[in-house]
Write a protein that holds these residues in place. Structure first.
Motif, PDB file in Angstrom:
ATOM      1  N   TYR A   9      40.041  81.525  50.843  1.00 22.70           N
ATOM      2  CA  TYR A   9      39.647  82.764  51.512  1.00 22.70           C
ATOM      3  C   TYR A   9      40.100  83.946  50.662  1.00 22.70           C
ATOM      4  CZ  TYR A   9      39.093  79.879  55.710  1.00 22.70           C
ATOM      5  OH  TYR A   9      38.700  78.919  56.605  1.00 22.70           O
ATOM      6  N   ALA A  10      39.204  84.914  50.465  1.00 23.98           N
ATOM      7  CA  ALA A  10      39.568  86.169  49.814  1.00 23.98           C
ATOM      8  C   ALA A  10      40.160  87.086  50.876  1.00 23.98           C
ATOM      9  CB  ALA A  10      38.342  86.810  49.177  1.00 23.98           C
ATOM     10  N   VAL A  11      41.391  87.525  50.649  1.00 24.63           N
ATOM     11  CA  VAL A  11      42.144  88.259  51.663  1.00 24.63           C
ATOM     12  C   VAL A  11      42.291  89.717  51.249  1.00 24.63           C
ATOM     13  CG1 VAL A  11      44.353  88.447  52.863  1.00 24.63           C
ATOM     14  CG2 VAL A  11      43.417  86.196  52.311  1.00 24.63           C
ATOM     15  N   GLY A  12      42.031  90.632  52.174  1.00 25.31           N
ATOM     16  CA  GLY A  12      42.327  92.046  51.985  1.00 25.31           C
ATOM     17  C   GLY A  12      43.542  92.409  52.805  1.00 25.31           C
ATOM     18  N   GLY A  13      44.531  93.036  52.180  1.00 25.30           N
ATOM     19  CA  GLY A  13      45.745  93.396  52.895  1.00 25.30           C
ATOM     20  C   GLY A  13      46.489  94.486  52.164  1.00 25.30           C
ATOM     21  N   VAL A  14      47.788  94.498  52.341  1.00 21.52           N
ATOM     22  CA  VAL A  14      48.638  95.473  51.668  1.00 21.52           C
ATOM     23  C   VAL A  14      49.818  94.737  51.060  1.00 21.52           C
ATOM     24  CG1 VAL A  14      47.978  97.387  53.180  1.00 21.52           C
ATOM     25  CG2 VAL A  14      49.929  95.932  53.802  1.00 21.52           C
ATOM     26  N   PHE A  15      50.444  95.369  50.057  1.00 28.62           N
ATOM     27  CA  PHE A  15      51.669  94.815  49.509  1.00 28.62           C
ATOM     28  C   PHE A  15      52.553  95.962  49.069  1.00 28.62           C
ATOM     29  CE2 PHE A  15      49.856  95.998  45.634  1.00 28.62           C
ATOM     30  CZ  PHE A  15      50.664  95.684  44.547  1.00 28.62           C
ATOM     31  N   SER A  16      53.823  95.651  48.920  1.00 29.58           N
ATOM     32  CA  SER A  16      54.879  96.590  48.545  1.00 29.58           C
ATOM     33  C   SER A  16      55.271  97.433  49.747  1.00 29.58           C
ATOM     34  CB  SER A  16      54.462  97.497  47.380  1.00 29.58           C
ATOM     35  OG  SER A  16      53.647  98.561  47.833  1.00 29.58           O
ATOM     36  N   ALA A  17      56.421  98.064  49.626  1.00 32.22           N
ATOM     37  CA  ALA A  17      56.919  98.904  50.709  1.00 32.22           C
ATOM     38  C   ALA A  17      56.008 100.090  50.966  1.00 32.22           C
ATOM     39  CB  ALA A  17      58.334  99.389  50.380  1.00 32.22           C
ATOM     40  N   MET A  18      55.175 100.439  49.978  1.00 34.60           N
ATOM     41  CA  MET A  18      54.249 101.556  50.125  1.00 34.60           C
ATOM     42  C   MET A  18      52.955 101.130  50.822  1.00 34.60           C
ATOM     43  SD  MET A  18      55.949 104.035  48.836  1.00 34.60           S
ATOM     44  CE  MET A  18      54.685 105.296  48.701  1.00 34.60           C
ATOM     45  N   GLU A  19      52.832  99.857  51.106  1.00 38.02           N
ATOM     46  CA  GLU A  19      51.637  99.294  51.740  1.00 38.02           C
ATOM     47  C   GLU A  19      50.371  99.662  50.965  1.00 38.02           C
ATOM     48  OE1 GLU A  19      51.344  99.972  55.931  1.00 38.02           O
ATOM     49  OE2 GLU A  19      53.258  99.017  56.367  1.00 38.02           O
ATOM     50  N   ASP A  20      50.419  99.407  49.688  1.00 38.02           N
ATOM     51  CA  ASP A  20      49.256  99.667  48.844  1.00 38.02           C
ATOM     52  C   ASP A  20      48.160  98.659  49.166  1.00 38.02           C
ATOM     53  OD1 ASP A  20      50.526 101.735  47.398  1.00 38.02           O
ATOM     54  OD2 ASP A  20      51.569 100.241  46.171  1.00 38.02           O
ATOM     55  N   PRO A  21      46.887  99.089  49.208  1.00 41.10           N
ATOM     56  CA  PRO A  21      45.780  98.140  49.421  1.00 41.10           C
ATOM     57  C   PRO A  21      45.767  97.092  48.317  1.00 41.10           C
ATOM     58  CG  PRO A  21      45.028 100.398  49.692  1.00 41.10           C
ATOM     59  CD  PRO A  21      46.405 100.478  49.110  1.00 41.10           C
ATOM     60  N   HIS A  22      45.513  95.868  48.694  1.00 39.88           N
ATOM     61  CA  HIS A  22      45.559  94.779  47.704  1.00 39.88           C
ATOM     62  C   HIS A  22      44.671  93.637  48.169  1.00 39.88           C
ATOM     63  CE1 HIS A  22      47.020  92.564  44.331  1.00 39.88           C
ATOM     64  NE2 HIS A  22      47.696  91.666  45.053  1.00 39.88           N
ATOM     65  N   GLY A  23      44.182  92.850  47.218  1.00 39.60           N
ATOM     66  CA  GLY A  23      43.396  91.663  47.515  1.00 39.60           C
ATOM     67  C   GLY A  23      43.963  90.453  46.807  1.00 39.60           C
ATOM     68  N   TRP A  24      43.989  89.320  47.466  1.00 39.20           N
ATOM     69  CA  TRP A  24      44.464  88.072  46.892  1.00 39.20           C
ATOM     70  C   TRP A  24      43.734  86.922  47.553  1.00 39.20           C
ATOM     71  CZ3 TRP A  24      47.308  91.166  50.143  1.00 39.20           C
ATOM     72  CH2 TRP A  24      47.770  90.618  51.333  1.00 39.20           C
ATOM     73  N   VAL A  25      44.166  85.704  47.316  1.00 39.30           N
ATOM     74  CA  VAL A  25      43.479  84.515  47.839  1.00 39.30           C
ATOM     75  C   VAL A  25      44.465  83.660  48.617  1.00 39.30           C
ATOM     76  CG1 VAL A  25      42.274  82.363  47.225  1.00 39.30           C
ATOM     77  CG2 VAL A  25      41.772  84.486  45.980  1.00 39.30           C
ATOM     78  N   VAL A  26      44.013  83.160  49.747  1.00 36.01           N
ATOM     79  CA  VAL A  26      44.760  82.169  50.519  1.00 36.01           C
ATOM     80  C   VAL A  26      43.955  80.878  50.516  1.00 36.01           C
ATOM     81  CG1 VAL A  26      45.516  81.474  52.823  1.00 36.01           C
ATOM     82  CG2 VAL A  26      45.989  83.776  52.006  1.00 36.01           C
ATOM     83  N   ILE A  27      44.627  79.775  50.208  1.00 28.21           N
ATOM     84  CA  ILE A  27      44.016  78.447  50.285  1.00 28.21           C
ATOM     85  C   ILE A  27      44.744  77.657  51.360  1.00 28.21           C
ATOM     86  CG2 ILE A  27      43.620  76.262  49.074  1.00 28.21           C
ATOM     87  CD1 ILE A  27      43.302  77.807  46.501  1.00 28.21           C
ATOM     88  N   LEU A  28      43.993  77.094  52.289  1.00 21.97           N
ATOM     89  CA  LEU A  28      44.577  76.269  53.343  1.00 21.97           C
ATOM     90  C   LEU A  28      44.542  74.804  52.922  1.00 21.97           C
ATOM     91  CD1 LEU A  28      42.965  77.779  56.576  1.00 21.97           C
ATOM     92  CD2 LEU A  28      45.131  78.385  55.489  1.00 21.97           C
ATOM     93  N   ASP A  29      45.690  74.134  53.010  1.00 27.65           N
ATOM     94  CA  ASP A  29      45.679  72.707  52.719  1.00 27.65           C
ATOM     95  C   ASP A  29      45.332  71.939  53.994  1.00 27.65           C
ATOM     96  OD1 ASP A  29      47.965  72.510  54.307  1.00 27.65           O
ATOM     97  OD2 ASP A  29      49.336  72.260  52.604  1.00 27.65           O
ATOM     98  N   GLU A  30      45.332  70.616  53.923  1.00 23.23           N
ATOM     99  CA  GLU A  30      44.900  69.797  55.056  1.00 23.23           C
ATOM    100  C   GLU A  30      45.834  69.912  56.248  1.00 23.23           C
ATOM    101  OE1 GLU A  30      44.221  65.813  53.834  1.00 23.23           O
ATOM    102  OE2 GLU A  30      42.516  66.314  52.547  1.00 23.23           O
ATOM    103  N   ASP A  31      47.081  70.367  56.004  1.00 20.69           N
ATOM    104  CA  ASP A  31      48.031  70.528  57.099  1.00 20.69           C
ATOM    105  C   ASP A  31      48.033  71.951  57.644  1.00 20.69           C
ATOM    106  OD1 ASP A  31      48.910  67.855  56.877  1.00 20.69           O
ATOM    107  OD2 ASP A  31      50.222  68.397  55.204  1.00 20.69           O
ATOM    108  N   GLY A  32      47.128  72.804  57.139  1.00 17.97           N
ATOM    109  CA  GLY A  32      47.074  74.180  57.612  1.00 17.97           C
ATOM    110  C   GLY A  32      48.047  75.107  56.929  1.00 17.97           C
ATOM    111  N   ASN A  33      48.775  74.604  55.922  1.00 16.70           N
ATOM    112  CA  ASN A  33      49.694  75.461  55.187  1.00 16.70           C
ATOM    113  C   ASN A  33      48.924  76.415  54.284  1.00 16.70           C
ATOM    114  OD1 ASN A  33      52.018  74.050  56.221  1.00 16.70           O
ATOM    115  ND2 ASN A  33      51.580  72.417  54.754  1.00 16.70           N
ATOM    116  N   GLN A  34      49.476  77.607  54.081  1.00 14.98           N
ATOM    117  CA  GLN A  34      48.831  78.599  53.255  1.00 14.98           C
ATOM    118  C   GLN A  34      49.424  78.622  51.848  1.00 14.98           C
ATOM    119  OE1 GLN A  34      48.417  82.535  54.839  1.00 14.98           O
ATOM    120  NE2 GLN A  34      48.366  81.852  56.951  1.00 14.98           N
TER     121      GLN A  34
END
Length: 327
Positions: free
Chosen positions: A205-230
């Motif tokens: 999944y392509a994820v849109g969120g924030v990172f850093s204490a400044m909550e800067d806009p950011h995009g990254w990827v989450v992959i779910l395994d068979e146990d639902g772990n990210q």
């Protein structure tokens, strides 16, 4: 005297005749050997040769199934870079969902965009080997994304695509542009890697969120395994770290590839926060495509299952984020 000579002559004649008859009577010479033609004429006829059993006619479908079973990795096979899913007998799964992945009537995975499907298949075909495991292929696609996008963080790239601020369903469009043009911001890194990971059968999944204490806009990827772990994968962050640490300061950076959120935050020294449900848009899109596919086929051929099997559920339910958004 004459009388004696006559008697002697008679005796000699008698002995001569008697000797000749005896010789003829006692003669036992063997018969001459039979000629080859004579022997052939008297030889018994050979037994007829058994009729050979005809070889079974090859079954192309069975051969194809066996070949797919031989090449399969975790229930997936690739042909010219395109992804297919198979069952335990080597049959293609068709017109069905496996998590967020949809496999059409021809058995081929599709993102919904033929252009993106072709771009993804070309990259996978040209940058992986059959001898590699699926995880090794995934890491190769991560490295490819990190090394083949030139970061551009200003202007159109920054203002147009900020999924964290209200845009959904951006992965296909941005991944296509990233693969064609080779530049973009963090969302382009995320979208491209997400598309490539899905081309390898991963629930990405392509994820849109924030990172850093400044909550800067950011995009990254989450992959779910068979146990639902990210698994968190951030090729753009690693791209920056390599540039900052290696090119500017002469240091070295280990490949992050994928980590849990806690591990990634610990190694990057920043916090990741998902300001929107990263899976909602994908689930909505999957539901719409499932309805369209069901309308065409009448009744879907999908059947219940877990990741790796066909499922009527369009997307795997996502667990809650492991870490709350940064304050």
């Amino acid at each position: 005297m004459k009388k004696r000579l006559a008697q002697l002559l008679c005796l000699l004649v008698f002995l001569t005749v008697f000797s000749g008859c005896g010789t003829a009577a006692l003669k036992t010479e063997p018969d001459p050997p039979a000629s080859p033609k004579q022997r052939e004429a008297v030889s018994p006829s050979p037994s007829p040769s058994p009729t050979p059993t005809p070889a079974p006619t090859p079954d192309p479908e069975e051969e194809a199934r066996q070949q797919r079973l031989k090449e399969a990795q975790d229930g997936f096979v690739w042909e010219d870079g395109y992804l297919y899913a198979i069952d335990e007998e080597g049959n293609l799964k068709t017109d069905c969902w496996i998590g967020v992945l949809y496999f059409g009537r021809d058995g081929r995975y599709t993102s919904g965009s033929k252009k993106l499907d072709r771009l993804v298949a070309d990259v996978i075909s040209e940058n992986t080997k059959d001898s590699m495991t699926r995880m090794e292929k995934l890491e190769a696609m991560y490295d490819y994304t990190r090394d083949n996008i030139q970061y551009v963080g200003y202007g159109n790239h920054e203002m147009t695509y900020q999924p964290a601020h209200g845009k959904d369903g951006w992965m296909v469009e941005i991944a296509t542009e990233a693969l064609e043009e080779g530049h973009g911001n963090c969302y382009y890194f995320a979208a491209q890697f997400c598309a490539l990971a899905r081309g390898l059968g991963y629930q990405a999944y392509a994820v849109g969120g924030v990172f850093s204490a400044m909550e800067d806009p950011h995009g990254w990827v989450v992959i779910l395994d068979e146990d639902g772990n990210q698994w968190l994968c951030d090729p753009e962050m690693e791209y920056k770290l390599h540039y900052w640490v290696e090119e500017l300061n002469g240091g070295t950076v280990s490949s992050y590839f994928y980590r849990s959120q806690q591990e990634l935050e610990g190694e990057t020294g920043t916090a990741y926060g998902q300001v929107k449900d990263p899976f909602a848009a994908e689930q909505k899109e999957a539901e719409e495509r499932e309805k369209a596919a069901s309308a065409k086929s009448g009744t879907g051929s999908a059947r219940p299952g877990t990741p790796g099997t066909a499922s009527t559920t369009p997307a795997t339910a996502a667990p809650s984020p492991a870490v709350s958004p940064a304050a």
